[in-house]
Design a protein around this motif. Structure first.
Motif, PDB file in Angstrom:
ATOM      1  N   ASP A 156       0.827  -1.209   0.000  1.00 32.13           N
ATOM      2  CA  ASP A 156       0.000   0.000   0.000  1.00 32.13           C
ATOM      3  C   ASP A 156       0.863   1.261   0.000  1.00 32.13           C
ATOM      4  N   CYS A 157       1.948   1.223   0.758  1.00 28.97           N
ATOM      5  CA  CYS A 157       2.865   2.365   0.768  1.00 28.97           C
ATOM      6  C   CYS A 157       3.465   2.595  -0.619  1.00 28.97           C
ATOM      7  N   GLN A 158       3.866   1.521  -1.280  1.00 33.57           N
ATOM      8  CA  GLN A 158       4.452   1.659  -2.612  1.00 33.57           C
ATOM      9  C   GLN A 158       3.427   2.185  -3.616  1.00 33.57           C
ATOM     10  N   LEU A 159       2.205   1.681  -3.540  1.00 31.97           N
ATOM     11  CA  LEU A 159       1.164   2.166  -4.444  1.00 31.97           C
ATOM     12  C   LEU A 159       0.845   3.632  -4.153  1.00 31.97           C
ATOM     13  N   GLY A 160       0.816   3.996  -2.877  1.00 28.91           N
ATOM     14  CA  GLY A 160       0.590   5.396  -2.517  1.00 28.91           C
ATOM     15  C   GLY A 160       1.706   6.297  -3.010  1.00 28.91           C
ATOM     16  N   SER A 161       2.932   5.798  -2.930  1.00 30.41           N
ATOM     17  CA  SER A 161       4.085   6.548  -3.436  1.00 30.41           C
ATOM     18  C   SER A 161       3.953   6.801  -4.934  1.00 30.41           C
ATOM     19  N   TRP A 162       3.556   5.769  -5.672  1.00 31.96           N
ATOM     20  CA  TRP A 162       3.330   5.906  -7.118  1.00 31.96           C
ATOM     21  C   TRP A 162       2.283   6.990  -7.395  1.00 31.96           C
ATOM     22  N   LEU A 163       1.148   6.914  -6.717  1.00 31.23           N
ATOM     23  CA  LEU A 163       0.091   7.886  -6.939  1.00 31.23           C
ATOM     24  C   LEU A 163       0.500   9.290  -6.520  1.00 31.23           C
ATOM     25  N   SER A 164       1.424   9.389  -5.569  1.00 33.17           N
ATOM     26  CA  SER A 164       1.854  10.709  -5.085  1.00 33.17           C
ATOM     27  C   SER A 164       2.497  11.560  -6.162  1.00 33.17           C
ATOM     28  N   MET A 165       2.988  10.911  -7.209  1.00 29.26           N
ATOM     29  CA  MET A 165       3.709  11.646  -8.246  1.00 29.26           C
ATOM     30  C   MET A 165       2.799  12.177  -9.342  1.00 29.26           C
ATOM     31  N   ALA A 166       1.505  11.902  -9.263  1.00 29.69           N
ATOM     32  CA  ALA A 166       0.589  12.384 -10.299  1.00 29.69           C
ATOM     33  C   ALA A 166       0.623  13.902 -10.463  1.00 29.69           C
ATOM     34  N   PRO A 167       0.641  14.687  -9.369  1.00 32.01           N
ATOM     35  CA  PRO A 167       0.718  16.132  -9.581  1.00 32.01           C
ATOM     36  C   PRO A 167       1.968  16.560 -10.352  1.00 32.01           C
ATOM     37  N   LEU A 168       3.138  16.163  -9.866  1.00 33.74           N
ATOM     38  CA  LEU A 168       4.384  16.555 -10.534  1.00 33.74           C
ATOM     39  C   LEU A 168       4.422  16.063 -11.977  1.00 33.74           C
ATOM     40  N   ALA A 169       4.011  14.814 -12.182  1.00 31.49           N
ATOM     41  CA  ALA A 169       4.096  14.216 -13.519  1.00 31.49           C
ATOM     42  C   ALA A 169       3.148  14.881 -14.510  1.00 31.49           C
ATOM     43  N   THR A 170       2.122  15.568 -13.999  1.00 32.36           N
ATOM     44  CA  THR A 170       1.166  16.216 -14.898  1.00 32.36           C
ATOM     45  C   THR A 170       1.256  17.741 -14.814  1.00 32.36           C
ATOM     46  N   GLY A 171       2.405  18.243 -14.367  1.00 30.67           N
ATOM     47  CA  GLY A 171       2.674  19.668 -14.455  1.00 30.67           C
ATOM     48  C   GLY A 171       2.269  20.513 -13.275  1.00 30.67           C
ATOM     49  N   VAL A 172       1.839  19.918 -12.167  1.00 29.86           N
ATOM     50  CA  VAL A 172       1.476  20.693 -10.980  1.00 29.86           C
ATOM     51  C   VAL A 172       2.748  20.998 -10.188  1.00 29.86           C
ATOM     52  N   PRO A 173       3.043  22.258  -9.923  1.00 26.20           N
ATOM     53  CA  PRO A 173       4.272  22.583  -9.193  1.00 26.20           C
ATOM     54  C   PRO A 173       4.171  22.227  -7.721  1.00 26.20           C
ATOM     55  N   MET A 174       5.307  21.955  -7.123  1.00 22.89           N
ATOM     56  CA  MET A 174       5.388  21.774  -5.682  1.00 22.89           C
ATOM     57  C   MET A 174       5.526  23.154  -5.028  1.00 22.89           C
ATOM     58  N   GLY A 175       5.700  23.177  -3.710  1.00 21.92           N
ATOM     59  CA  GLY A 175       5.760  24.441  -2.987  1.00 21.92           C
ATOM     60  C   GLY A 175       6.997  24.579  -2.130  1.00 21.92           C
ATOM     61  N   ALA A 176       6.864  25.336  -1.047  1.00 24.62           N
ATOM     62  CA  ALA A 176       8.021  25.711  -0.240  1.00 24.62           C
ATOM     63  C   ALA A 176       8.650  24.539   0.498  1.00 24.62           C
ATOM     64  N   SER A 177       7.882  23.521   0.860  1.00 29.98           N
ATOM     65  CA  SER A 177       8.490  22.379   1.539  1.00 29.98           C
ATOM     66  C   SER A 177       9.524  21.716   0.639  1.00 29.98           C
ATOM     67  N   HIS A 178       9.161  21.503  -0.613  1.00 28.83           N
ATOM     68  CA  HIS A 178      10.118  20.915  -1.555  1.00 28.83           C
ATOM     69  C   HIS A 178      11.287  21.855  -1.814  1.00 28.83           C
ATOM     70  N   GLY A 179      10.999  23.149  -1.990  1.00 24.55           N
ATOM     71  CA  GLY A 179      12.070  24.091  -2.305  1.00 24.55           C
ATOM     72  C   GLY A 179      13.084  24.221  -1.183  1.00 24.55           C
ATOM     73  N   ILE A 180      12.613  24.403   0.039  1.00 26.22           N
ATOM     74  CA  ILE A 180      13.521  24.492   1.179  1.00 26.22           C
ATOM     75  C   ILE A 180      14.237  23.164   1.379  1.00 26.22           C
ATOM     76  N   GLY A 181      13.521  22.062   1.127  1.00 27.51           N
ATOM     77  CA  GLY A 181      14.131  20.738   1.251  1.00 27.51           C
ATOM     78  C   GLY A 181      15.308  20.538   0.322  1.00 27.51           C
ATOM     79  N   TYR A 182      15.240  21.081  -0.893  1.00 30.72           N
ATOM     80  CA  TYR A 182      16.378  20.984  -1.811  1.00 30.72           C
ATOM     81  C   TYR A 182      17.630  21.585  -1.182  1.00 30.72           C
ATOM     82  N   VAL A 183      17.467  22.736  -0.540  1.00 27.28           N
ATOM     83  CA  VAL A 183      18.610  23.424   0.070  1.00 27.28           C
ATOM     84  C   VAL A 183      19.134  22.634   1.267  1.00 27.28           C
TER      85      VAL A 183
END
Length: 382
Positions: free
Chosen positions: A247-274
């Protein structure tokens, strides 16, 4: 005005889930007609388990070379070393077994092979979607964590000189196939499995809350969030529960639908990169620390009620999403503050300045005009 949007589907051909990795990889390699397979694998799995040996045995004499020394955060020099080995081996297929750093490295290797890249300087030409020749040697990914980079056509590679994570993009670097084998994840340390699960939660949550969210991505991210939250609680209670891991793996797969279809991430991802590139904080831990803080900071501007969708998907309609995430992450035993990973307030100005240069902080649903507002978020995560 009628809602408008555009969904572009990826070059991924298939996802195989629930079958033993060795069996599935051998079938996919046969289908691809591969004769010279380049394995890029976790060094720990190679040394301490028989997982890689099983896959090698299933592939037989088609394995041309094995690379097992990719460090965390995918540094340029290691990518170039892997590229050189793959080129010398005459690789016609890359198979990865491991976490996000190995997966991203292979995506970068595909671009380096296609464009004749052999030096760190030459990698500059591959950044930000500027690569010329499309990849010909494709990838089969067998992930052992939940960070879900295998479902993205973006590779994050750390420039050691600047300590900045740079994005390499091309539609064809997304793996041709992904194999989800829950049994293989039993070798992953608990902290790594669960923290990368929070990374996937971060994909879901920032995708749902984005100002550019759309129904196609919402449907998958909301279901993915439910699977991840329930699945991780069950894995924490019983690490041997393979259904929960699936279930965790399937949820992980589904989690990428926003990014894969052009939805931008936000400040958590941006600060996380740094935090990852400049301070060496594991990716999963960056999300554990930053996501609740970002959600609390964003709540004041959530006129569309997107955070309420997050709370409902987590099974607590009406709760404050930031508080709910904080409690859930704490219940998994994950770090809850920047201080817990050794980052003091003295570093905040540097983090805030660098975060403004990431792709995601300027796309945060509550607009962030400059470093001062990033500092407000960091103070909430201190």
């Amino acid at each position: 005005m009628t809602q408008q949007g555009r969904v572009v589907f990826s070059a991924m051909e298939e996802v195989v889930f629930g079958r033993p990795a060795a069996e599935a990889v051998a079938a996919l390699a046969e289908k691809a007609g591969a004769e010279r397979i380049f394995l890029m694998v976790s060094g720990t799995l190679q040394r301490e388990t028989d997982a890689i040996a099983r896959i090698r045995a299933a592939l037989g004499n088609k394995v041309a070379a094995v690379f097992d020394r990719m460090p965390a955060h995918t540094p340029r020099e290691a990518v170039l070393a892997a590229t050189a080995m793959a080129r010398a081996a005459g690789a016609d297929l890359i198979v990865t077994v491991g976490g996000g750093s190995v997966t991203d490295a292979a995506k970068a290797v595909q671009l380096c092979l296609a464009n004749g890249t052999a030096t760190a300087e030459a990698m500059d030409a591959l950044r930000d979607g500027k690569a010329g020749a499309p990849p010909v040697v494709r990838q089969i990914a067998v992930p052992t964590t939940l960070s879900a980079g295998e479902f993205s056509a973006i590779a994050g590679v750390t420039n050691e000189a600047t300590r900045v994570k740079e994005m390499l993009r091309h539609p064809r670097i997304i793996p041709a196939a992904v194999v989800l084998d829950p049994a293989l994840t039993r070798h992953t340390p608990e902290w790594l499995f669960l923290s990368t699960g929070i990374r996937a939660v971060d994909h879901c949550v920032e995708g749902i809350c984005s100002a550019a969210a759309h129904p196609f991505a919402d449907a998958q991210a909301l279901r993915g969030l439910s699977l991840l939250v329930d699945g991780m609680r069950r894995v924490k209670a019983d690490p041997g529960d393979l259904d929960a891991r699936m279930d965790c793996q399937l949820g992980s797969w589904l989690s990428m639908a926003p990014l894969a279809t052009g939805v931008p991430m936000g400040a958590s991802h941006g600060i996380g990169y740094v935090l990852g590139a400049a301070f060496g904080v594991p990716h999963g831990h960056t999300s554990c620390i930053m996501l609740p803080a970002v959600m609390r900071w964003n709540a004041a501007a959530d006129a569309a009620g997107r955070q309420a969708l997050v709370a409902a998907a987590m099974g607590a309609p009406g709760a404050a999403a930031g508080d709910l995430l904080d409690s859930f992450i704490g219940g998994l035993g994950m770090p809850r503050s920047l201080a817990a990973v050794g980052i003091s307030r003295d570093a905040f100005p540097r983090i805030a300045e660098a975060a403004m240069a990431t792709p995601w902080v300027p796309r945060n649903p509550r607009p962030i005009a400059g470093p001062a507002q990033v500092m407000e978020i960091l103070a909430l995560a201190a």
